[in-house]
Design a protein around this motif. Structure first.
Motif, short mmCIF file in Angstrom:
data_model
loop_
_atom_site.label_atom_id
_atom_site.label_comp_id
_atom_site.label_asym_id
_atom_site.label_seq_id
_atom_site.Cartn_x
_atom_site.Cartn_y
_atom_site.Cartn_z
N UNK A 154 -1.73 11.55 2.14
CA UNK A 154 -1.44 11.90 3.54
C UNK A 154 0.03 12.23 3.76
N UNK A 155 0.88 11.85 2.83
CA UNK A 155 2.33 11.97 3.03
C UNK A 155 2.82 13.40 3.26
N UNK A 156 2.32 14.41 2.52
CA UNK A 156 2.83 15.78 2.77
C UNK A 156 2.64 16.24 4.20
N UNK A 157 1.59 15.79 4.89
CA UNK A 157 1.35 16.21 6.27
C UNK A 157 1.93 15.23 7.30
N UNK A 158 1.90 13.95 6.98
CA UNK A 158 2.30 12.94 7.97
C UNK A 158 3.67 12.34 7.72
N UNK A 159 4.23 12.56 6.53
CA UNK A 159 5.53 11.97 6.22
C UNK A 159 5.45 10.44 6.24
N UNK A 160 6.51 9.81 6.73
CA UNK A 160 6.59 8.35 6.74
C UNK A 160 5.45 7.71 7.51
N UNK A 161 4.89 8.46 8.47
CA UNK A 161 3.79 7.92 9.26
C UNK A 161 2.58 7.56 8.42
N UNK A 162 2.41 8.21 7.28
CA UNK A 162 1.25 7.90 6.42
C UNK A 162 1.33 6.48 5.90
N UNK A 163 2.53 6.04 5.54
CA UNK A 163 2.71 4.67 5.04
C UNK A 163 2.45 3.67 6.16
N UNK A 164 2.97 3.96 7.34
CA UNK A 164 2.78 3.06 8.47
C UNK A 164 1.31 2.98 8.88
N UNK A 165 0.63 4.14 8.91
CA UNK A 165 -0.76 4.18 9.32
C UNK A 165 -1.66 3.45 8.33
N UNK A 166 -1.53 3.75 7.05
CA UNK A 166 -2.38 3.11 6.04
C UNK A 166 -2.06 1.61 5.97
N UNK A 167 -0.79 1.27 6.09
CA UNK A 167 -0.43 -0.15 6.09
C UNK A 167 -1.06 -0.91 7.23
N UNK A 168 -1.06 -0.31 8.43
CA UNK A 168 -1.67 -0.96 9.59
C UNK A 168 -3.18 -1.07 9.42
N UNK A 169 -3.81 -0.01 8.90
CA UNK A 169 -5.26 -0.01 8.71
C UNK A 169 -5.69 -1.06 7.68
N UNK A 170 -4.89 -1.21 6.64
CA UNK A 170 -5.21 -2.19 5.59
C UNK A 170 -5.09 -3.61 6.12
N UNK A 171 -4.11 -3.85 6.97
CA UNK A 171 -3.85 -5.20 7.46
C UNK A 171 -4.79 -5.62 8.59
N UNK A 172 -5.33 -4.66 9.32
CA UNK A 172 -6.17 -4.95 10.49
C UNK A 172 -7.34 -5.88 10.19
N UNK A 173 -8.09 -5.67 9.11
CA UNK A 173 -9.21 -6.60 8.85
C UNK A 173 -8.78 -8.05 8.73
N UNK A 174 -7.61 -8.28 8.15
CA UNK A 174 -7.12 -9.66 8.00
C UNK A 174 -6.86 -10.29 9.35
N UNK A 175 -6.32 -9.51 10.28
CA UNK A 175 -6.07 -10.03 11.63
C UNK A 175 -7.37 -10.45 12.29
N UNK A 176 -8.42 -9.66 12.05
CA UNK A 176 -9.73 -9.95 12.65
C UNK A 176 -10.34 -11.20 12.04
#
Length: 361
Positions: A154-176
């Motif tokens: 995702x990085x070529x299109x989203x830049x740094x946002x790809x890391x933030x987005x995937x990081x948030x998505x990965x962590x969300x299940x743990x919060x739940x």
């Protein structure tokens, strides 16, 4: 496009990180030596988890630093996967298989007990779903390697946002599941924020250096290092300073003070704090290079030594010496040759603080 610049055009070495990895391995070794009775018990009781935290941040940083700016094409992703498999999988699988044999047929008290009656547990360990004992970190690491590919693509299109987005998505299940069921299975979401903290530091490294280089007091790195050893989980429990007494996960992995110290030490290494030059010494670099094998092999050795040699200073030297010696033999005669074979090169090549990736907790 700026996001498609090959990683070879950026610096490929951050000298202090190999030594930091060696220090993290030392923390885990010290903690487990304390647990088996060779060192004061205050050095156990969760201190090893702090070493694991550093390892996970390192892995997240290194994967991002080394790969995120490469074009995510078939060739580069294949190279990445071969490097990850070559570095992590062979030794881990050997340890799992040997543990099954030893704990069932040779030495019932073996630390990594994997009973044949529990086939499901063995299969989960072999297929990197979940693993027991100190082996738990390896499936978590491998799961991060797989998820990182998504952020990279995702990085070529989203830049740094790809890391933030995937990081948030990965962590969300743990919060739940942590919030609803107070469950904390040893899978990536439970610990994903540690990896993605490292990943965020990697994508913002140029800005971080511009902001902090030459402005941080030289002693700050050493100050964070001292705080790391003062902020012992056991000591905090003893003085009723833990945020969740009785919950090792919350009192370490979710403790903001511990994370400020870990992140502060890591940033000081990134900007080359003069007070951390010890991490560039031969001792710490050596420990950093052998850290993966040291992590996987040391605890059974310490327990066997404590049982048959004792927990005196002699036992401490025998246990630690045997752990370091076997880890070096593994690194020199197994890990490096196998990694080179899987990567298809005539010799393994390590970039900076370890293209070797996971070095264990």
């Amino acid at each position: 496009m700026a996001n498609s610049v090959e990683v070879s055009k950026q610096p490929t070495q951050i000298p202090l990180l190999t030594g930091l990895r060696g220090m993290a391995a030392s923390i885990v070794l010290i903690s487990h030596a304390a647990i088996v009775g060779m060192l004061p018990s205050i050095l156990g009781h969760g201190f090893g988890q702090v070493g694991v935290m550093i390892f996970f941040v390192l892995s997240g940083f290194l994967m991002t630093f080394l790969y995120i700016q490469r074009i995510p094409n078939k060739k580069n992703i294949s190279s990445y996967l071969r490097a990850r498999v070559g570095r992590v999988v062979p030794l881990y699988l050997i340890v799992v298989v040997v543990s099954v044999v030893v704990s069932n047929f040779l030495y019932r008290e073996f630390r990594y007990s994997l009973p044949l009656a529990d086939v499901g547990q063995i299969l989960q360990a072999l297929f990197f779903v979940q693993a027991p004992w100190e082996l738990w970190t390896i499936p978590v690491e491998v799961q991060f390697y797989a998820v990182f590919v998504l952020a990279w693509m995702l990085y070529p299109k989203m830049g740094k946002g790809s890391v933030l987005l995937v990081g948030a998505a990965v962590t969300l299940p743990a919060i739940v599941y942590l919030g609803l069921w107070q469950a904390k299975p040893s899978i990536l979401p439970t610990y994903g924020f540690a990896f993605f903290l490292g990943a965020v530091l990697a994508v913002y490294l140029p800005q971080l250096k511009r902001l902090l280089a030459g402005r941080l007091p030289g002693f700050l790195g050493a100050a964070f290092l001292v705080l790391l050893f003062v902020n012992l989980p056991g000591l905090r429990d003893e003085f009723h300073l833990s945020i969740a007494p009785g919950s090792l996960y919350i009192s370490t992995w979710l403790d903001p003070i511990t994370w400020v110290i870990v992140a502060g030490l890591f940033v000081c290494c990134l900007v080359g704090s003069t007070s951390l030059k010890m991490f560039d010494s031969r001792v710490f670099i050596f420990l950093g290079n052998i850290s993966y094998g040291l992590y996987l092999l040391h605890y059974p050795i310490l327990e066997i030594t404590a049982r048959f040699v004792g927990t005196s200073i002699v036992g401490l030297f025998v246990g630690c010496g045997a752990s370091i010696g076997l880890a070096w033999l593994s690194y020199r005669y197994f890990e490096r040759p196998v990694m080179a074979l899987i990567r298809g090169s005539r010799r393994s090549r390590f970039i900076g603080a370890g293209e070797g990736g996971h070095e264990g907790p």
